[in-house]
Design a protein around this motif. Structure first.
Motif, PDB file in Angstrom:
ATOM      1  N   GLY A  19       5.919   2.531   0.392  1.00 32.25           N
ATOM      2  CA  GLY A  19       4.616   2.728  -0.224  1.00 32.25           C
ATOM      3  C   GLY A  19       3.513   2.068   0.584  1.00 32.25           C
ATOM      4  O   GLY A  19       2.400   2.584   0.694  1.00 32.25           O
ATOM      5  N   TYR A  20       3.843   0.920   1.160  1.00 37.88           N
ATOM      6  CA  TYR A  20       2.853   0.200   1.969  1.00 37.88           C
ATOM      7  C   TYR A  20       2.458   1.020   3.192  1.00 37.88           C
ATOM      8  O   TYR A  20       1.276   1.102   3.545  1.00 37.88           O
ATOM      9  N   GLU A  21       3.451   1.641   3.838  1.00 34.89           N
ATOM     10  CA  GLU A  21       3.144   2.463   5.013  1.00 34.89           C
ATOM     11  C   GLU A  21       2.265   3.647   4.608  1.00 34.89           C
ATOM     12  O   GLU A  21       1.322   4.000   5.329  1.00 34.89           O
ATOM     13  N   HIS A  22       2.554   4.244   3.477  1.00 34.17           N
ATOM     14  CA  HIS A  22       1.747   5.362   3.004  1.00 34.17           C
ATOM     15  C   HIS A  22       0.309   4.916   2.767  1.00 34.17           C
ATOM     16  O   HIS A  22      -0.643   5.599   3.157  1.00 34.17           O
ATOM     17  N   TYR A  23       0.152   3.740   2.136  1.00 33.16           N
ATOM     18  CA  TYR A  23      -1.198   3.258   1.851  1.00 33.16           C
ATOM     19  C   TYR A  23      -1.971   3.006   3.146  1.00 33.16           C
ATOM     20  O   TYR A  23      -3.140   3.382   3.259  1.00 33.16           O
ATOM     21  N   CYS A  24      -1.317   2.371   4.111  1.00 31.83           N
ATOM     22  CA  CYS A  24      -1.999   2.063   5.371  1.00 31.83           C
ATOM     23  C   CYS A  24      -2.345   3.322   6.154  1.00 31.83           C
ATOM     24  O   CYS A  24      -3.350   3.353   6.878  1.00 31.83           O
ATOM     25  N   ALA A  25      -1.519   4.361   6.020  1.00 29.49           N
ATOM     26  CA  ALA A  25      -1.739   5.591   6.786  1.00 29.49           C
ATOM     27  C   ALA A  25      -2.803   6.482   6.144  1.00 29.49           C
ATOM     28  O   ALA A  25      -3.760   6.897   6.800  1.00 29.49           O
ATOM     29  N   ILE A  26      -2.654   6.780   4.870  1.00 25.68           N
ATOM     30  CA  ILE A  26      -3.578   7.697   4.214  1.00 25.68           C
ATOM     31  C   ILE A  26      -3.976   7.268   2.806  1.00 25.68           C
ATOM     32  O   ILE A  26      -5.037   7.659   2.307  1.00 25.68           O
ATOM     33  N   LEU A  29      -7.469   5.845   1.432  1.00 22.80           N
ATOM     34  CA  LEU A  29      -8.637   6.687   1.244  1.00 22.80           C
ATOM     35  C   LEU A  29      -8.969   6.905  -0.235  1.00 22.80           C
ATOM     36  O   LEU A  29     -10.142   7.028  -0.602  1.00 22.80           O
ATOM     37  N   ASN A  30      -7.933   6.948  -1.089  1.00 20.64           N
ATOM     38  CA  ASN A  30      -8.214   7.278  -2.499  1.00 20.64           C
ATOM     39  C   ASN A  30      -7.198   6.712  -3.482  1.00 20.64           C
ATOM     40  O   ASN A  30      -7.153   7.137  -4.635  1.00 20.64           O
ATOM     41  N   ARG A  31      -6.372   5.740  -3.080  1.00 22.69           N
ATOM     42  CA  ARG A  31      -5.366   5.182  -3.982  1.00 22.69           C
ATOM     43  C   ARG A  31      -5.624   3.687  -4.203  1.00 22.69           C
ATOM     44  O   ARG A  31      -6.192   3.006  -3.354  1.00 22.69           O
ATOM     45  N   SER A  32      -5.174   3.210  -5.358  1.00 21.56           N
ATOM     46  CA  SER A  32      -5.271   1.782  -5.657  1.00 21.56           C
ATOM     47  C   SER A  32      -3.974   1.097  -5.246  1.00 21.56           C
ATOM     48  O   SER A  32      -2.892   1.571  -5.585  1.00 21.56           O
ATOM     49  N   PRO A  33      -4.041  -0.030  -4.524  1.00 17.91           N
ATOM     50  CA  PRO A  33      -2.854  -0.637  -3.933  1.00 17.91           C
ATOM     51  C   PRO A  33      -2.243  -1.793  -4.712  1.00 17.91           C
ATOM     52  O   PRO A  33      -1.216  -2.324  -4.310  1.00 17.91           O
ATOM     53  N   HIS A  34      -2.865  -2.208  -5.821  1.00 12.09           N
ATOM     54  CA  HIS A  34      -2.404  -3.418  -6.511  1.00 12.09           C
ATOM     55  C   HIS A  34      -2.570  -3.219  -8.009  1.00 12.09           C
ATOM     56  O   HIS A  34      -3.512  -2.558  -8.458  1.00 12.09           O
ATOM     57  N   PHE A  35      -1.676  -3.799  -8.811  1.00  9.80           N
ATOM     58  CA  PHE A  35      -1.720  -3.557 -10.245  1.00  9.80           C
ATOM     59  C   PHE A  35      -2.951  -4.157 -10.916  1.00  9.80           C
ATOM     60  O   PHE A  35      -3.312  -3.758 -12.025  1.00  9.80           O
ATOM     61  N   LEU A  36      -3.633  -5.100 -10.263  1.00  6.27           N
ATOM     62  CA  LEU A  36      -4.860  -5.671 -10.818  1.00  6.27           C
ATOM     63  C   LEU A  36      -6.113  -5.091 -10.160  1.00  6.27           C
ATOM     64  O   LEU A  36      -7.205  -5.626 -10.326  1.00  6.27           O
ATOM     65  N   TYR A  37      -5.939  -3.993  -9.421  1.00  2.54           N
ATOM     66  CA  TYR A  37      -7.097  -3.371  -8.773  1.00  2.54           C
ATOM     67  C   TYR A  37      -7.104  -1.878  -9.082  1.00  2.54           C
ATOM     68  O   TYR A  37      -6.111  -1.177  -8.865  1.00  2.54           O
ATOM     69  N   ASP A  38      -8.220  -1.402  -9.586  1.00  2.00           N
ATOM     70  CA  ASP A  38      -8.421   0.019  -9.871  1.00  2.00           C
ATOM     71  C   ASP A  38      -9.678   0.444  -9.132  1.00  2.00           C
ATOM     72  O   ASP A  38     -10.776  -0.031  -9.426  1.00  2.00           O
ATOM     73  N   ASP A  39      -9.523   1.321  -8.158  1.00  2.00           N
ATOM     74  CA  ASP A  39     -10.650   1.665  -7.298  1.00  2.00           C
ATOM     75  C   ASP A  39     -11.793   2.307  -8.072  1.00  2.00           C
ATOM     76  O   ASP A  39     -12.959   2.055  -7.781  1.00  2.00           O
ATOM     77  N   ASP A  40     -11.477   3.119  -9.066  1.00  2.00           N
ATOM     78  CA  ASP A  40     -12.538   3.744  -9.870  1.00  2.00           C
ATOM     79  C   ASP A  40     -13.339   2.684 -10.625  1.00  2.00           C
ATOM     80  O   ASP A  40     -14.565   2.772 -10.736  1.00  2.00           O
ATOM     81  N   VAL A  41     -12.643   1.684 -11.150  1.00  2.00           N
ATOM     82  CA  VAL A  41     -13.317   0.614 -11.886  1.00  2.00           C
ATOM     83  C   VAL A  41     -14.172  -0.222 -10.942  1.00  2.00           C
ATOM     84  O   VAL A  41     -15.310  -0.585 -11.264  1.00  2.00           O
TER      85      VAL A  41
END
Length: 213
Positions: A19-26, A29-41
């Motif tokens: 999952g980490y590799e996916h986050y770093c690659a693409i 751009l539009n995903r939240s990486p941590h359970f205490l972080y919500d990009d929309d919020v």
């Protein structure tokens, strides 16, 4: 990968190593990486972070900004975690196993629960950890065994979050019937759960959180 089933599928298919590799690659751009972080919020509560500002501060995305500055500035990044309220509760209760000034609320929260397997979370207005662990034996066992650092992490990251309620004032079964559009949003991963939908949208539509409300 629990939050985004399509990412889990791509990892299982060998398209990405983790999952980490996916986050770093693409995913950044539009995903939240941590359970205490919500990009929309974070975007909603940090409207000053325009694309131009992020570029000037050499941030790849809003989460990069949050790690570099936003967390220390106690900006809101998740509806279930208010860093200012958390800091105030820690300072009020004098629980200093992990110095909060050395980390800040975002880093302190999981670190403190690793040191002290507390069943409660400080002043989380929209989540009741004591009630949650009393209601769900599997959650209590998972936290006590160290599989999850606290009740909130279990609620947000354990499989099928829509199968559990976060506090007694919210009733997940209201997803059926007239709220079927909510269930559709959860199935499409637009929302983590019915409660996530309620906090972001339903409360403004004056939807009922529970039958008696």
């Amino acid at each position: 990968m629990q939050r985004y089933p399509d990412v889990a599928d791509e990892v299982a298919n060998g398209d990405f190593g983790s999952g980490y590799e996916h986050y770093c690659a693409i995913g950044y751009l539009n995903r939240s990486p941590h359970f205490l972080y919500d990009d929309d919020v974070y975007a909603l509560h940090s409207r000053d972070l325009t694309d131009q500002i992020l570029l000037e501060f050499e941030c790849f995305n809003r989460y990069d900004h949050y790690i570099k500055a936003g967390a220390r500035e106690q900006r809101i990044a998740h509806l279930l975690f208010d860093p200012a309220a958390y800091r105030a509760a820690i300072e009020r209760d004098g629980e200093g196993a992990v110095p909060i000034d050395a980390a800040g609320p975002f880093e302190h929260f999981p670190a403190a629960h690793l040191v002290v397997r507390a069943s409660r979370c400080h002043d989380l207005v929209y989540f009741d950890p004591v009630w949650y662990l009393d209601r769900y034996d599997d959650a209590r066992d998972a936290v006590q065994s160290g599989e999850y650092v606290c009740a909130l992490q279990h609620y947000l990251t354990a499989p099928d979050p829509s199968s559990r309620d976060p506090l007694p004032e919210f009733f997940r079964d209201l997803l059926s019937g007239p709220l079927s559009d909510v269930a559709a949003g959860v199935r499409s991963a637009a929302f983590l759960s019915g409660y996530d939908h309620f906090l972001k949208s339903g409360v403004f539509d004056l939807r009922d959180p529970a039958p008696e409300h």
